[in-house]
Structure formats: structure tokens, C-alpha cells
Design an enzyme around this catalytic site. Structure first.
Site, PDB file in Angstrom:
ATOM      1  N   SER A  96      27.687  34.874  32.406  1.00  0.00           N
ATOM      2  CA  SER A  96      26.422  36.064  31.572  1.00  0.00           C
ATOM      3  C   SER A  96      26.939  35.169  30.223  1.00  0.00           C
ATOM      4  O   SER A  96      27.226  35.130  29.157  1.00  0.00           O
ATOM      5  CB  SER A  96      28.232  37.083  30.866  1.00  0.00           C
ATOM      6  OG  SER A  96      29.442  36.457  31.545  1.00  0.00           O
TER       7      SER A  96
ATOM      8  N   HIS B  74      23.806  40.856  34.786  1.00  0.00           N
ATOM      9  CA  HIS B  74      22.975  40.570  33.214  1.00  0.00           C
ATOM     10  C   HIS B  74      21.196  40.133  33.632  1.00  0.00           C
ATOM     11  O   HIS B  74      20.518  40.141  33.879  1.00  0.00           O
ATOM     12  CB  HIS B  74      23.308  39.071  32.541  1.00  0.00           C
ATOM     13  CG  HIS B  74      23.543  39.236  32.235  1.00  0.00           C
ATOM     14  ND1 HIS B  74      24.469  39.871  30.127  1.00  0.00           N
ATOM     15  CD2 HIS B  74      26.249  39.083  31.940  1.00  0.00           C
ATOM     16  CE1 HIS B  74      25.202  40.029  30.391  1.00  0.00           C
ATOM     17  NE2 HIS B  74      26.216  39.584  31.502  1.00  0.00           N
TER      18      HIS B  74
ATOM     19  N   LYS C  74      23.221  47.347  30.635  1.00  0.00           N
ATOM     20  CA  LYS C  74      22.774  45.536  29.774  1.00  0.00           C
ATOM     21  C   LYS C  74      21.134  45.729  29.369  1.00  0.00           C
ATOM     22  O   LYS C  74      20.960  46.826  29.254  1.00  0.00           O
ATOM     23  CB  LYS C  74      23.110  44.372  30.024  1.00  0.00           C
ATOM     24  CG  LYS C  74      24.301  44.597  30.373  1.00  0.00           C
ATOM     25  CD  LYS C  74      25.812  43.108  30.779  1.00  0.00           C
ATOM     26  CE  LYS C  74      26.720  43.351  30.196  1.00  0.00           C
ATOM     27  NZ  LYS C  74      27.923  42.728  30.928  1.00  0.00           N
TER      28      LYS C  74
HETATM   29  C1  LIG Z   1      29.508  42.574  31.371  1.00  0.00           C
HETATM   30  C2  LIG Z   1      29.607  42.524  32.347  1.00  0.00           C
HETATM   31  C3  LIG Z   1      30.338  43.385  33.310  1.00  0.00           C
HETATM   32  C4  LIG Z   1      31.324  44.020  32.709  1.00  0.00           C
HETATM   33  O1  LIG Z   1      29.915  45.569  33.081  1.00  0.00           O
HETATM   34  P1  LIG Z   1      30.405  46.472  32.149  1.00  0.00           P
HETATM   35  O2  LIG Z   1      29.309  47.857  31.990  1.00  0.00           O
HETATM   36  O3  LIG Z   1      30.180  46.377  30.774  1.00  0.00           O
HETATM   37  O4  LIG Z   1      31.994  47.047  32.358  1.00  0.00           O
HETATM   38  C5  LIG Z   1      30.533  42.590  33.954  1.00  0.00           C
HETATM   39  N1  LIG Z   1      30.734  41.618  35.552  1.00  0.00           N
HETATM   40  C6  LIG Z   1      29.625  40.989  34.227  1.00  0.00           C
HETATM   41  C7  LIG Z   1      29.166  39.242  34.526  1.00  0.00           C
HETATM   42  C8  LIG Z   1      29.132  41.392  32.477  1.00  0.00           C
HETATM   43  O5  LIG Z   1      28.751  40.691  32.064  1.00  0.00           O
END
Ligand SMILES: *Cc1c(COP(=O)(O)O)cnc(C)c1O
Length: 394
Positions: A186, A214, A243
Site C-alpha cells: 500500500s 490495492h 479502493k
Molecule cells: C486499505 C487497506 C486495508 C483496509 O481496507 P478498508 O476496506 O479500507 O478497511 C487493508 N489492507 C490494505 C493493504 C489496505 O491498503
């Protein structure tokens, strides 16, 4: 002065003070912050779906038919048919046996990891894993080992020296080994060497928990992520809707038996109200668009290629580019100056990233125009000398 003010002042002295920026527009390549229009280069809305009229219409329709709330956890009276339909569509999309919805990626990671890996199990976790994965590991009663980022040699060393797995099979009893990692990291934007990692896992009788937050919608022929299309039996994969899908929520893809196990054991699944119908419907529409409109992905990759060509010093194999500055204060200074110029690029500091690696995290969207990227690129170049000075600071 009270304790809380005291702590806030400490955070400020370390250059780590965080505050909220207020948006008054919908998501898009251009957003309005504090009444001012700025170019948005720090959103995970990679495909531009977060304000797509079709997702909006699907959500409105679901509200009109099913209402605003789901009323209860899924195991009580909150399990809407729509959720099961989405789950079977997701399983098919991933080429896996089953999928299970979670309320968010954070919920998934803190619920699934401690359920799958308990006392007597061993977890091997990449050092750059997301906070939600770290928290999931912390909640687990398993023994934990951290391996150097994407370093399969180090991982193998740890696999060799840690307590041996149960000789019967890692799944027949406790005594299992779990490798926990991300598909696209991320904050770095780099990819996990999944093919080799899966082979290594097989060699050491380990399971892999892969966070594809991602990668979903971005990687793979149809946006299905990094996991192989013939979904391996030693893999459990997590994806999010917040995302590239432009919605909210998450899902875990696995075998049928792991899904059933999670329904019975994952506390964040059991003890939280189900996602509202509107969110489920929007995610479903996003899944349909992602599968049917490869041109969105192509626009995103065209933008990634453009930035790689024009800012080779921060090249990336994904829409996430990391402009390392070093010092937290310096990072925020640059971020604030860019914002004054109408370019929004959030600074990322510890504990989100390791000490001394504060950075600007730049993300691209399919819906950025070349002119917008060009404008941002020239401002970044303006500050490049500025940023090199910060390199040596902690
Ligand atoms: C954003 C993210 C999460 C959390 O997901 P949400 O749906 O925003 O709670 C988990 N793991 C990674 C690698 C992320 O970037």
C-alpha cells in the site's frame, strides 16, 4: 495541561501531528478542499468509480427496495439475498470455491487472521504489511515471525528454523503455518513475488493469506487481482471494495470449508451489523463494470506508463508511487506547498511507514487527464531539489 494535550504536543514536536482535511465535493481527479479546487493525487479510487452514476443508481435502487439499514449481523437477521449473490459472483470472478463479505478490509484482517491462525500455529509476516494485517497478527495467539520485505530467502530461513508443522498436514490440526503478505504494497507500490512465494509455501506446507486491497480491479486480465486464476488450495485472499471498486466493504476468497469456518469463528464477521443494501448493490455494479470495461484499466495503465516515463526516479509497477523524503516535517512542508499550488498529495509518516522513510504517496486514477498529470509532474520536479535535502534526516 492535561494528559491528552501533553501527548498532542509531543506528536507535534515530532512532526507527526495529524489533522483532517475537509472535502466539500464528490470524489474525482479534482476535488474541493476548504472551498478550493485542487487536483487529487492521493486517492485509492483508481478506476474513478467512486462517483460513477451507475454505482450511484444501483445504490439508490437498493435503498428503495431494501431500505437504508441491514438491521442486524448476518447470522441474526441481516443476511440479504443480495449479499449471497455478490459472494457467488466474487467466487466466480476469482476462480475460487467461495467468497465471504466483510464490513471492511480492516474488519477482514483483524477477524480472519486470528481465526485462521491460533495457538500452536506460526505466522510469517512481511515487515511492510499494512496496519490492519499487523493488528490481525497481534490479535492472533499464534507464534509470530517478521520477514524482510519481499525477501523470500529470509522467509525460507525463518520457515526452516521455526517449529516444524504438524506432520499430518497443516490443515488437519493446529500446527499450521501462515504466510501473511500483500499483493501490491500500500505504501511502496511494489508487488509481492506471489508465484515463488506460493511455491515456497507449498514446499514448507504453509498457507498464504494475501491482502489484495490495492490489486483488485487493477491487476489480472479482468481486474481479478494478483492471485492465479486457478485459485490454489493453499491460498486465502482478501480484497476490498473501498479502493478500485469505488464502494465500501471487503471480501475473503477461499475454499468452501474455510468460508464455513470463518462464518463460525471470525469475530468481526459474527459481531458486527451487516453492510447496508446500498453498499452491496454499488459493489456489485462495480464488479460488473470492472469485468466489462477493460478500457478503464487501460487508461489507468496508460497514466502509470506516462508517469514512469516522465518521473523515472520514482518508477513504479502499480498506480502507487512513493516519493521518499525522509524527514516527517520536511514531507509535510512539501505536501502543504504543493497543496497551495492546487496539487493534493498527502504526506505519509510513521507509524504508517517506518521511521525515517516519510514520503509523499502519489496515486494515479484512470480518470486523470494527461494535462493534469503533466501539471502535477512539473510541480514535483520543482520541489525535487527541495526533497533531496531531506533524505538524511530521521
Ligand atoms: C486499505 C487497506 C486495508 C483496509 O481496507 P478498508 O476496506 O479500507 O478497511 C487493508 N489492507 C490494505 C493493504 C489496505 O491498503
Amino acid at each position: 495541561m492535561n494528559f491528552f494535550e501533553d501527548e498532542i504536543n509531543k506528536v507535534k514536536e515530532q512532526g507527526l501531528y495529524r489533522s483532517l482535511r475537509t472535502l466539500s465535493s464528490a470524489q474525482g481527479p479534482e476535488i474541493e478542499i476548504n472551498g478550493k479546487k485542487v487536483l487529487n493525487f492521493c486517492s485509492n479510487n483508481y478506476l474513478g468509480l467512486a462517483n460513477d452514476p451507475r454505482l450511484n443508481a444501483a445504490a439508490i435502487q437498493a435503498i428503495e427496495r431494501f431500505g437504508s439499514g441491514s438491521g442486524a449481523a448476518r447470522l441474526i437477521s441481516g443476511n440479504l439475498e443480495l449479499m449471497e449473490i455478490l459472494e457467488s459472483e466474487l467466487a466466480e470472478f476469482k476462480g475460487a470455491e467461495a467468497a465471504l463479505l466483510f464490513n471492511s478490509g480492516y474488519h477482514a484482517n483483524i477477524g480472519v487472521i486470528p481465526a485462521l491462525a491460533g495457538e500452536g500455529d506460526v505466522i510469517f509476516s512481511d515487515e511492510l504489511n499494512h496496519a490492519s494485517l499487523i493488528d490481525g497478527c497481534r490479535l492472533s495467539k499464534a507464534e509470530k515471525h517478521v520477514f524482510r520485505h519481499n525477501d523470500l530467502g529470509h522467509l525460507e530461513e525463518l520457515l526452516k528454523t521455526s517449529s516444524p508443522p504438524n506432520p499430518l498436514s497443516s490443515l488437519s490440526k493446529r500446527g499450521g503455518r501462515w504466510i501473511v503478505t500483500e499483493a501490491i504494497f500500500s505504501m511502496e507500490g511494489d508487488l509481492c513475488p506471489l508465484e515463488d512465494l506460493l511455491k515456497l509455501a507449498e514446499k514448507y506446507d504453509a498457507m498464504v493469506y494475501l491482502d489484495e486491497a490495492h490489486a483488485m480491479g487493477i491487476l489480472g486480465k479482468n481486474g481479478e487481482g494478483l492471485a492465479p486464476s486457478d485459485f490454489p488450495p493453499n491460498l486465502v485472499s482478501m480484497g476490498t471494495f473501498g479502493k478500485a471498486f469505488g464502494s465500501y466493504g471487503a471480501f475473503v476468497v477461499s475454499s468452501k470449508s474455510v468460508k464455513e469456518f470463518l462464518i463460525n469463528k471470525a469475530r468481526s464477521f459474527i459481531f458486527s451489523t451487516a453492510l447496508p443494501p446500498a453498499v452491496i448493490a454499488a459493489s456489485r455494479e462495480a464488479l460488473r463494470i470492472i469485468q466489462n470495461e477493460p478500457d478503464r484499466r487501460e487508461s489507468l495503465w496508460k497514466n502509470i506508463e506516462y508517469l514512469n516515463d516522465h518521473l523515472p526516479s520514482i518508477s513504479s509497477p502499480s498506480p502507487i508511487f512513493s516519493i521518499k523524503i525522509g524527514s516527517a516535517e520536511e514531507t509535510m512542508k512539501i505536501s502543504n506547498r504543493l497543496l497551495e499550488e492546487g496539487i493534493y498529495l498527502q504526506g505519509i509518516r510513521p507509524p504508517t511507514v517506518p521511521e525515517g522513510t516519510s514520503r509523499l504517496r502519489l496515486t494515479l486514477m484512470a480518470t486523470h487527464s494527461e494535462a493534469q498529470i503533466k501539471k502535477m509532474t512539473s510541480w514535483i520536479k520543482n520541489y525535487a531539489t527541495f526533497s533531496e535535502n531531506g533524505d538524511k534526516e530521521g
